[in-house]
Design a protein around this motif. Sequence first.
Motif, PDB file in Angstrom:
ATOM      1  N   CYS A  40       0.865  -1.213  -0.042  1.00  0.00           N
ATOM      2  CA  CYS A  40       0.016   0.074  -0.071  1.00  0.00           C
ATOM      3  C   CYS A  40       0.897   1.412   0.063  1.00  0.00           C
ATOM      4  CB  CYS A  40      -0.896   0.047   1.021  1.00  0.00           C
ATOM      5  SG  CYS A  40      -2.389  -1.129   0.917  1.00  0.00           S
ATOM      6  N   PHE A  41       2.059   1.136   0.834  1.00  0.00           N
ATOM      7  CA  PHE A  41       2.791   2.674   0.902  1.00  0.00           C
ATOM      8  C   PHE A  41       3.470   2.670  -0.357  1.00  0.00           C
ATOM      9  CE2 PHE A  41       1.727   2.804   5.215  1.00  0.00           C
ATOM     10  CZ  PHE A  41       2.057   4.085   5.660  1.00  0.00           C
ATOM     11  N   LEU A  42       3.873   1.677  -0.941  1.00  0.00           N
ATOM     12  CA  LEU A  42       4.758   1.732  -2.346  1.00  0.00           C
ATOM     13  C   LEU A  42       3.778   2.137  -3.341  1.00  0.00           C
ATOM     14  CD1 LEU A  42       7.245   1.071  -3.947  1.00  0.00           C
ATOM     15  CD2 LEU A  42       6.601  -1.105  -4.231  1.00  0.00           C
ATOM     16  N   VAL A  43       2.689   1.330  -3.490  1.00  0.00           N
ATOM     17  CA  VAL A  43       1.557   1.900  -4.527  1.00  0.00           C
ATOM     18  C   VAL A  43       1.439   3.484  -4.198  1.00  0.00           C
ATOM     19  CG1 VAL A  43      -0.714   1.379  -5.607  1.00  0.00           C
ATOM     20  CG2 VAL A  43       0.634  -0.303  -5.173  1.00  0.00           C
ATOM     21  N   GLY A  44       1.162   3.814  -2.992  1.00  0.00           N
ATOM     22  CA  GLY A  44       0.843   5.192  -2.698  1.00  0.00           C
ATOM     23  C   GLY A  44       1.932   6.078  -3.099  1.00  0.00           C
ATOM     24  N   SER A  45       3.073   5.720  -2.967  1.00  0.00           N
ATOM     25  CA  SER A  45       4.172   6.571  -3.290  1.00  0.00           C
ATOM     26  C   SER A  45       4.276   6.806  -4.568  1.00  0.00           C
ATOM     27  CB  SER A  45       5.460   5.826  -2.645  1.00  0.00           C
ATOM     28  OG  SER A  45       5.409   5.717  -1.257  1.00  0.00           O
ATOM     29  N   LEU A  53      -3.818  11.412  -9.022  1.00  0.00           N
ATOM     30  CA  LEU A  53      -3.940  10.448  -8.233  1.00  0.00           C
ATOM     31  C   LEU A  53      -3.715  10.704  -6.806  1.00  0.00           C
ATOM     32  CD1 LEU A  53      -2.145   7.792 -10.425  1.00  0.00           C
ATOM     33  CD2 LEU A  53      -4.608   7.885 -10.297  1.00  0.00           C
ATOM     34  N   MET A  54      -3.707  11.863  -6.603  1.00  0.00           N
ATOM     35  CA  MET A  54      -3.466  12.298  -5.204  1.00  0.00           C
ATOM     36  C   MET A  54      -4.420  11.669  -4.171  1.00  0.00           C
ATOM     37  SD  MET A  54      -0.933  14.108  -3.967  1.00  0.00           S
ATOM     38  CE  MET A  54      -0.371  15.075  -5.345  1.00  0.00           C
ATOM     39  N   ILE A  55      -5.696  11.741  -4.310  1.00  0.00           N
ATOM     40  CA  ILE A  55      -6.731  11.278  -3.243  1.00  0.00           C
ATOM     41  C   ILE A  55      -6.661   9.588  -3.083  1.00  0.00           C
ATOM     42  CG2 ILE A  55      -9.326  10.810  -3.000  1.00  0.00           C
ATOM     43  CD1 ILE A  55      -9.793  13.795  -4.182  1.00  0.00           C
ATOM     44  N   PRO A  56      -6.509   8.813  -4.432  1.00  0.00           N
ATOM     45  CA  PRO A  56      -6.330   7.367  -4.208  1.00  0.00           C
ATOM     46  C   PRO A  56      -5.062   7.065  -3.470  1.00  0.00           C
ATOM     47  CG  PRO A  56      -6.755   7.879  -6.726  1.00  0.00           C
ATOM     48  CD  PRO A  56      -6.657   9.157  -5.832  1.00  0.00           C
ATOM     49  N   ALA A  57      -3.800   8.012  -3.554  1.00  0.00           N
ATOM     50  CA  ALA A  57      -2.581   7.648  -3.121  1.00  0.00           C
ATOM     51  C   ALA A  57      -2.891   7.967  -1.537  1.00  0.00           C
ATOM     52  CB  ALA A  57      -1.613   8.686  -3.634  1.00  0.00           C
ATOM     53  N   THR A  58      -3.644   8.934  -1.152  1.00  0.00           N
ATOM     54  CA  THR A  58      -3.787   9.319   0.095  1.00  0.00           C
ATOM     55  C   THR A  58      -4.567   8.154   0.949  1.00  0.00           C
ATOM     56  OG1 THR A  58      -3.965  11.461  -0.175  1.00  0.00           O
ATOM     57  CG2 THR A  58      -5.008  10.810   1.736  1.00  0.00           C
ATOM     58  N   TRP A  59      -5.713   7.513   0.143  1.00  0.00           N
ATOM     59  CA  TRP A  59      -6.037   6.094   0.684  1.00  0.00           C
ATOM     60  C   TRP A  59      -5.343   5.199   0.968  1.00  0.00           C
ATOM     61  CZ3 TRP A  59     -10.435   6.058   3.365  1.00  0.00           C
ATOM     62  CH2 TRP A  59     -11.167   6.931   3.177  1.00  0.00           C
ATOM     63  N   PHE A  61      -2.102   5.298   1.265  1.00  0.00           N
ATOM     64  CA  PHE A  61      -1.355   5.383   2.879  1.00  0.00           C
ATOM     65  C   PHE A  61      -2.265   5.195   4.029  1.00  0.00           C
ATOM     66  CE2 PHE A  61       1.865   7.758   0.091  1.00  0.00           C
ATOM     67  CZ  PHE A  61       2.780   7.141   0.661  1.00  0.00           C
ATOM     68  N   THR A  62      -3.412   5.523   4.059  1.00  0.00           N
ATOM     69  CA  THR A  62      -4.211   5.423   5.046  1.00  0.00           C
ATOM     70  C   THR A  62      -4.518   3.949   5.415  1.00  0.00           C
ATOM     71  OG1 THR A  62      -5.197   7.660   4.697  1.00  0.00           O
ATOM     72  CG2 THR A  62      -6.575   5.836   5.950  1.00  0.00           C
ATOM     73  N   ILE A  63      -4.714   3.241   4.406  1.00  0.00           N
ATOM     74  CA  ILE A  63      -4.839   1.745   4.470  1.00  0.00           C
ATOM     75  C   ILE A  63      -3.775   0.974   4.908  1.00  0.00           C
ATOM     76  CG2 ILE A  63      -5.309  -0.343   3.219  1.00  0.00           C
ATOM     77  CD1 ILE A  63      -7.295   1.335   1.290  1.00  0.00           C
ATOM     78  N   GLY A  64      -2.431   1.464   4.391  1.00  0.00           N
ATOM     79  CA  GLY A  64      -1.108   1.012   4.860  1.00  0.00           C
ATOM     80  C   GLY A  64      -0.957   1.194   6.178  1.00  0.00           C
ATOM     81  N   SER A  65      -1.387   2.475   6.727  1.00  0.00           N
ATOM     82  CA  SER A  65      -1.296   2.753   8.279  1.00  0.00           C
ATOM     83  C   SER A  65      -1.983   1.683   9.029  1.00  0.00           C
ATOM     84  CB  SER A  65      -1.449   4.355   8.486  1.00  0.00           C
ATOM     85  OG  SER A  65      -0.692   4.944   7.621  1.00  0.00           O
ATOM     86  N   LEU A  66      -3.203   1.743   8.779  1.00  0.00           N
ATOM     87  CA  LEU A  66      -4.158   0.662   9.478  1.00  0.00           C
ATOM     88  C   LEU A  66      -3.472  -0.468   9.329  1.00  0.00           C
ATOM     89  CD1 LEU A  66      -7.680   1.987   8.231  1.00  0.00           C
ATOM     90  CD2 LEU A  66      -6.557   2.155  10.469  1.00  0.00           C
ATOM     91  N   LEU A  67      -2.970  -1.190   8.485  1.00  0.00           N
ATOM     92  CA  LEU A  67      -2.244  -2.219   8.342  1.00  0.00           C
ATOM     93  C   LEU A  67      -1.147  -2.145   9.313  1.00  0.00           C
ATOM     94  CD1 LEU A  67      -2.876  -3.331   4.595  1.00  0.00           C
ATOM     95  CD2 LEU A  67      -4.001  -4.295   6.566  1.00  0.00           C
ATOM     96  N   PHE A  68      -0.317  -1.364   9.325  1.00  0.00           N
ATOM     97  CA  PHE A  68       0.941  -1.391  10.088  1.00  0.00           C
ATOM     98  C   PHE A  68       0.466  -1.248  11.579  1.00  0.00           C
ATOM     99  CE2 PHE A  68       3.891   0.095   6.579  1.00  0.00           C
ATOM    100  CZ  PHE A  68       4.666  -0.944   6.698  1.00  0.00           C
ATOM    101  N   ALA A  69      -0.601  -0.621  11.878  1.00  0.00           N
ATOM    102  CA  ALA A  69      -1.215  -0.468  13.235  1.00  0.00           C
ATOM    103  C   ALA A  69      -1.784  -2.104  13.448  1.00  0.00           C
ATOM    104  CB  ALA A  69      -2.301   0.330  13.433  1.00  0.00           C
ATOM    105  N   ALA A  70      -2.371  -2.709  12.737  1.00  0.00           N
ATOM    106  CA  ALA A  70      -2.779  -4.008  13.055  1.00  0.00           C
ATOM    107  C   ALA A  70      -1.747  -5.093  13.545  1.00  0.00           C
ATOM    108  CB  ALA A  70      -3.631  -4.575  11.587  1.00  0.00           C
ATOM    109  N   ARG A  71      -0.394  -4.826  12.862  1.00  0.00           N
ATOM    110  CA  ARG A  71       0.676  -6.001  13.187  1.00  0.00           C
ATOM    111  C   ARG A  71       0.873  -6.066  14.747  1.00  0.00           C
ATOM    112  NH1 ARG A  71       6.310  -6.220  13.565  1.00  0.00           N
ATOM    113  NH2 ARG A  71       7.140  -8.067  12.583  1.00  0.00           N
TER     114      ARG A  71
END
Length: 96
Positions: A40-45, A53-59, A61-71
């Motif tokens: 998610c972070f790579l695709v967002g970057s 693609l700024m809005i999808p990129a932000t999403w 990053f948000t999903i990637g952050s949630l996944l990192f919090a899930a770990r």
Amino acid sequence: MTLSDRLFRHENREADEHSRRTYARFEIARTFVEFAAAICFLVGSVMFFYDALMIPATWFFTIGSLLFAARPTLKIWREVRLYRMGKWRKLAQGAK
């Protein structure tokens, strides 16, 4: 002994076949979550290179952050579960 002293103990992971299997399943889940977060972070970057693609990129990053919090959430859930499995084993042994 406090609860924090009882968690993250190697003995909880190696107590029996069921605890080893449980530990392995949680490790697979944590690895999957971490890999998905990194993707998610790579695709967002890459998406951030394009203004459209700024809005999808932000999403992403948000999903990637949630996944990192899930770990770490999965890690503590695993340790509590293994600890409780050990308590159940002790109860069963005491009933014999």
